[in-house]
Motif scaffolding. Structure first.
Motif: not given
Lengths: 302, 369, 271
Positions: C59-64, C69-76
């Motif tokens: 699940y850590p990988l699924a969470a990643l 695709p969207l949330f992380l780059p928006v935050a960055v």
């Protein structure tokens, strides 16, 4: 302490600062006077290396700016166009972080220096509150505290009394004078004549990017050799003096060519009433206006 | 430092980074004087050379969408990323890599295991001679050798060497001389030392009215290649926890027909010689090199869904013998049912006329040589 | 300076709000999966999501894969867009520079603090993913082995190692966006403008990836190799795209950070 030669800044076709030759000496409290938009802030920013000059040289504390910024600026405290701090952090934390950001300051004395700086500006009581809860005056004091952190040899202050109440202004003035007495050179830019007049030993006047005047305040305000007589009997006084009168109002007569004791004796002899008699000293305002007129401008000050 | 100089430094730095791969690409490639015939012969003999690597194949052929054809439509019409470890012809593995999953073929002497990650299933099937092409058939070495099989010297010519997967690959071109062929030319580049094909390009003579002849139909090439013997553990499959393993006797409808249909195809068809090397089977395979003609006898239950599918395919034509669809150099002809209920699915890289002629000959003989 | 930037990043409420929001979605997905037991159809949905129903270890990988695709780059993009423009907006930039902090140093410190933010975020997503996966989805096989993508059995140690590599890869994958947002951040005093500019670039990249006509461009798009962390769970590990992805991010980093440096070090600070 600050020397510029032909300092010029152009933004496209607009010349904001034009051929400035500043000369601030060690130990001065230098008043840099000019209306809003005359190029004061741009000049201050150039002195601190924030804005890069189009042409001209700057020397601060004996070194060339902005080339030697890394060596010079640790010896300079500055307040530029209003204070700024991180609102979610306390005043104390802001100062700690700012001090830790650059070199030239000791880590072991940081806590003590921050405490002292806050105390000097009268913020020790609120130093732990987040800055967003500060009033404009408190922020201004915090900005000053930041400038004082490293006991600078030169203080560059842009409109330092903005937003302060009269009591605060007086405190800051006393603080600056005390610092100056201990050897700190102060470069203070302002659009307030009174502020400069009360505080400064030297004054430079900027008008639309050009330095129209730069002199010791004492020289500027030295007696002019004329005598001012304040009297309810202006007509009679003028009649007695005759050719020596250079200026006459309803209750003021300005006399040239006679010294005060002689004039006084004559008026007493003539039995005229005098409420006040003394050597003429021009106000800074008059000097500035004259300098501006010579430079072909009006409205140097608001 | 002036502003302009700073920007120049950045611009030069970025250009240098961008130019580095181009410079490597532009390095001169070492060619050899080896003749086309000799190179083709060496390629044919390279089948037991071990290798491993990553390859990518691109197909431009639009096959009718049918569950019967399995993944063939994707293989011939899409981009496929492959990884392979080849120890010998009887011990290899080919992975089809997808962004978030993969399906792998593990092949050994007794059979082939197909692993699909997305469904966590492994399917074990016996090795058969006739089957619908799978990912392994798109590997440059396998496809290249098959296309150059039986090449005649007058069909071959050399191509300048090119750098493929970091190697100075030697090129050979084959223009089939068979009248029946719908292939314009085939180009194969092979590793100079082992002669394992590294890149294969197939250009077809086209059937479609809008297609131009000589267009590329399929290309496949290694992006990385090693001729070292892969470790035995890599090509061995052991079911992981949580997975399902199935055993199936029959792979697809073609292998089923081959094994169970009663027909015995003639030795030659439409002027093309037989190509089968295995024991007898009902599926007819003819042609040489890139020219391939396959006939699969189907009984009505198997033929009807395909015929329905062809009916709804754009560009389908009714001919005298049945339903015809062409895509690039590939033709598919499903003959009408004969008196015994048999239809022939005729397909291959031959001209439509050849397919018609094959259909006529099969109809005449009833599929018995 | 780097230490100061890290302290500032960690003491900012926004950092933690962003991380909390990033973790909300994978947690919600895990709850939904556990409650409904309906996974995505094989081969659809984010990577590994169809596999976690039987085994929460992944699940850590699924969470990643969910946040990548969207949330992380928006935050960055938000963090990096704010880096210089936010200081300019608040007026603190001029005080930092007269402190004095070298402009190049400030830029590098900002980038490092953003990378640390990404690493922190990704690690928290992975750790929380593990906890949530274990609690809600169970740990599948009693042998402790997990099926890799290539049908091999991966041991717990292997999974842990490769998850760490995936965390590092995902972090480094964000370098391109971070550097671009930082570059834009030196051009404008509007933090939001810089963030949106970087996001527009990402959206364009994602769109071009789905377009066959842009095939020639695709190997150079910043988002092209983001999902290559899946390749770490193939056997043997498929390094090609991972290496290409890192090199590509490196080139974007050099280009964007270089341009940001050229602009920032010769810029008049008038904020």
């Amino acid at each position: 302490m600050i020397k510029t030669r032909g300092l010029t800044k152009r933004y496209g076709a607009l010349t904001a600062v034009d051929g400035l030759d500043l000369d601030v000496r060690e130990g001065d409290v230098y008043g840099f006077l000019g209306a809003n938009g005359s190029g004061k802030t741009t000049t201050v920013r150039m002195l601190l290396g924030l804005v890069l000059a189009t042409s001209g040289d700057i020397e601060v504390d004996g070194e060339v700016m902005p080339g030697a910024a890394a060596r010079v600026l640790p010896r300079v405290g500055a307040l530029v166009e209003g204070p700024a701090a991180y609102g979610h952090l306390s005043g104390r934390t802001n100062l700690m972080l700012l001090d830790a950001s650059g070199g030239g300051s000791s880590r072991s004395t940081r806590k003590r220096r921050v405490g002292e700086a806050l105390e000097r500006v009268g913020l020790s009581a609120v130093g732990r509150r987040p800055v967003r809860a500060y009033s404009l005056g408190m922020r201004q004091r915090l900005g000053l505290a930041a400038a004082l952190l490293r006991e600078p040899r030169l203080l560059v202050l842009d409109e330092p009394t903005n937003g302060l109440d009269p009591q605060g202004i007086r405190e800051i003035r006393e603080l600056l004078l005390a610092l100056n007495a201990r050897g700190t050179t102060v470069f203070l830019s302002s659009h307030l004549l009174a502020e400069v007049e009360q505080l400064c030993t030297r004054v430079g006047v900027l008008d639309r990017g050009r330095l129209v005047m730069q002199d010791e305040l004492a020289t500027v305000r030295a007696p002019t050799g004329r005598v001012v007589v304040r009297t309810p009997d202006a007509d009679q006084v003028a009649g007695v003096i005759g050719r020596g009168v250079v200026h006459r109002d309803s209750d003021v007569v300005v006399v040239d060519g006679l010294d005060a004791p002689t004039l006084n004796a004559e008026l007493v002899k003539a039995g005229l009433r005098v409420s006040e008699l003394g050597p003429e000293r021009r106000t800074l305002e008059q000097v500035v206006l004259e300098a501006a007129e010579r430079a072909g401008s009006t409205g140097v000050l608001r | 430092m002036t502003t302009a100089r700073r920007w120049w430094i950045v611009a030069i730095g970025v250009l240098a980074l961008l130019a580095a791969p181009l410079l490597v690409h532009a390095l001169p490639v070492e060619d050899s004087a080896e003749s086309a015939t000799s190179l083709a012969a060496r390629i044919q003999q390279s089948h037991d050379v071990p290798y491993s690597g990553s390859a990518e194949s691109t197909g431009t052929l639009q096959l009718p969408a049918s569950t019967q054809f399995g993944a063939l439509g994707d293989l011939l019409g899409e981009r496929t990323r492959l990884r392979t470890w080849w120890r010998s012809a009887d011990d290899w593995r080919v992975d089809t890599v997808r962004t978030t999953g993969e399906s792998d073929l593990f092949h050994d002497e007794s059979g082939t295991t197909r692993w699909v990650y997305e469904s966590l299933t492994a399917t074990r099937t016996p090795n058969v001679f006739v089957r619908i092409p799978d990912a392994s058939d798109l590997l440059p070495p396998i496809l290249g050798r098959r296309l150059l099989d039986g090449a005649r010297p007058d069909e071959l010519s050399r191509l300048p060497a090119e750098r493929i997967a970091g190697r100075d690959a030697l090129g050979v071109r084959l223009r089939p001389s068979d009248q029946q062929s719908s292939i314009d030319r085939v180009e194969v580049w092979a590793d100079p030392e082992t002669a394992v094909p590294l890149r294969v390009e197939v250009y077809g003579d086209s059937y479609g009215p809008t297609d131009q002849p000589g267009q590329v139909a399929v290309t496949t090439a290694f992006s990385s290649f090693s001729s070292e013997l892969p470790a035995a553990s890599i090509t061995r499959f052991e079911p992981p926890p949580g997975s399902t393993t199935r055993f199936e006797r029959v792979l697809d409808f073609a292998s089923a027909a081959d094994a169970f249909a009663p027909q015995e195809p003639p030795a030659n068809l439409a002027g093309l010689g037989g190509r089968r090397t295995s024991a007898v089977g009902a599926v007819a395979v003819y042609g040489r090199g890139p020219t391939l003609l396959v006939g699969v006898p189907l009984w009505d239950r198997a033929a009807d869904p395909i015929r329905e599918q062809l009916n709804s395919t754009a560009g389908m034509r009714h001919t005298t013998s049945g339903h015809f669809v062409g895509t690039g150099p590939l033709g598919v002809l499903l003959t009408d049912e004969d008196a015994f209920g048999t239809s022939w699915l005729l397909t291959g890289t031959v001209t439509p006329a050849t397919l018609e002629r094959a259909a006529a000959e099969l109809a005449a003989s009833g599929g018995f040589g | 300076m780097i230490r100061v930037e890290l302290v500032k990043m960690l003491r900012r409420p926004r950092t933690w709000v962003t991380i909390a929001m990033l973790n909300a979605l994978p947690t919600l997905v895990a709850i939904l999966l556990a409650v409904t037991d309906v996974g995505p159809r094989s081969g659809t949905g984010p990577a590994f999501l169809s596999a976690v129903l039987t085994d929460g270890t992944l699940y850590p990988l699924a969470a990643l894969a969910i946040v990548l695709p969207l949330f992380l780059p928006v935050a960055v993009a938000m963090m990096a867009g704010e880096a210089v423009a936010g200081e300019a907006q608040a007026g603190t930039l001029r005080y930092l520079l007269v402190r004095p902090v070298g402009r190049t140093r400030l830029l590098v410190a900002k980038l490092i603090s953003i990378v640390m933010f990404v690493l922190l975020t990704v690690v928290i997503v992975a750790v929380l993913g593990y906890v949530v996966g274990m609690l809600l989805l169970g740990d599948g096989d009693s042998s402790g082995l997990v099926s890799g993508v290539s049908g091999t059995s991966l041991t717990g140690t292997q999974i842990a190692q490769r998850t760490m590599m995936a965390v590092a890869y995902v972090t480094l994958s964000m370098l391109g966006v971070a550097a671009l947002a930082l570059l834009l951040s030196t051009f404008t005093d509007s933090a939001l403008g810089a963030a949106l500019g970087a996001l527009a670039f990402l959206i364009a990249s994602t769109l071009l990836l789905t377009l066959d006509a842009a095939a020639a461009l695709q190997p150079y798009l910043p988002t092209r190799y983001w999902l290559a962390f899946v390749d770490l769970f193939r056997d043997p590990i498929l390094w090609g795209d991972l290496v290409r992805g890192l090199l590509l991010q490196g080139v974007y980093l050099v280009g964007f950070l270089g341009a940001g440096w050229a602009n920032f070090t010769s810029k008049d600070i008038t904020s």
